[in-house]
Enzyme design. Sequence first.
Site, PDB file in Angstrom:
ATOM      1  N   GLU A  97     -33.435  -2.201   0.361  1.00  0.00           N
ATOM      2  CA  GLU A  97     -34.195  -3.379   0.799  1.00  0.00           C
ATOM      3  C   GLU A  97     -35.697  -3.155   0.630  1.00  0.00           C
ATOM      4  OE1 GLU A  97     -33.008  -5.043   4.546  1.00  0.00           O
ATOM      5  OE2 GLU A  97     -34.703  -6.428   4.603  1.00  0.00           O
ATOM      6  N   SER A 156     -28.549  -9.546  10.891  1.00  0.00           N
ATOM      7  CA  SER A 156     -29.523 -10.640  10.804  1.00  0.00           C
ATOM      8  C   SER A 156     -29.012 -11.855  11.573  1.00  0.00           C
ATOM      9  CB  SER A 156     -29.810 -11.000   9.346  1.00  0.00           C
ATOM     10  OG  SER A 156     -28.594 -11.179   8.633  1.00  0.00           O
ATOM     11  N   ASP A 163     -22.210  -5.157   9.645  1.00  0.00           N
ATOM     12  CA  ASP A 163     -23.242  -4.239  10.143  1.00  0.00           C
ATOM     13  C   ASP A 163     -22.827  -3.646  11.484  1.00  0.00           C
ATOM     14  OD1 ASP A 163     -25.524  -3.831   8.550  1.00  0.00           O
ATOM     15  OD2 ASP A 163     -26.258  -5.851   8.967  1.00  0.00           O
ATOM     16  N   GLU A 197     -27.459   1.760   8.672  1.00  0.00           N
ATOM     17  CA  GLU A 197     -28.829   1.936   8.185  1.00  0.00           C
ATOM     18  C   GLU A 197     -29.243   3.385   8.381  1.00  0.00           C
ATOM     19  OE1 GLU A 197     -31.576  -0.877   9.911  1.00  0.00           O
ATOM     20  OE2 GLU A 197     -30.376  -2.597   9.293  1.00  0.00           O
TER      21      GLU A 197
END
Length: 273
Positions: free
Chosen positions: A191, A54, A92, A124
Amino acid sequence: MSVHPSSNIKRITTHILQEMKNRGEKISMLTAYDYSMAGIIDAAGIDIILVGDSASNVMAGHETTLPITLDQMIYHAASVVRGVKRALVVVDIPFGSYQGNSSEALRSAIRIMKESGAHSIKVEGGAEIKESVVRILSAGVPVMGHLGLTPQSIYKFGTYTVRAKEEAEANKLIEDAKILEDCGCFALILEKIPAQLAKRVAEALTIPVIGIGAGGYVDGQVLVVHDMLGITQEFRPRFLRQYADLRGMMHDAVGNFIKDVKSQDFPNEKESY
Ligand code: KIV
């Protein structure tokens, strides 16, 4: 349990997080992308700091998380690590640096660990990245999973709306969560999914499950620090609780500085040599 070399502060480890889940203590997690912010939230007692991709949105102003590079993530992660004495730092792996094959994934994970000094990485996806997750774990790198709304796949989803409302997607998410746990992931982020589905996952898994927009039945909560401090303005999803209006405070402070400079009130005698 490791102790920070220059103090008596006990570092949060993956084992401590597991113990927290076992005894029902909720885990707190926020993002950070730089030394100063990381130092503030670490000193406040946060358990996990996520150097999220992000950063692509809140630090670089991109619309999605896709453009950020591995080098840029390592730069952010190394800055955060220098500011942290206690929290576990998770980084990440950015889009395009692990999806190709498991060798590429391992190389990227090792670069993050070696060059930033972080303690773990986050990926992810589920079944489709299993081989990469196993390969990274086999090198001794702790891995956190991330399912539900996975922003690196935004162009596949098309929108940022709640995921896994339909049974088929919910079942796939539960399967993926079990796969990630079986591989050896130390924790999982969920999420923007329905609270009851997140509850089922948290109860089915033994590892900690941390939610963002996934309700209150999970083992911990994560937010993007710029959102919860009110620095970002345009992003106001229902799940976000804003704890401060830093944007307003910063705007006023800068306005006062400009006023004092223009009126020659700043600097005064005491502020001069
Ligand atoms: O990149 C990020 O900040 C994240 C959180 C939203 C969990 O992945």
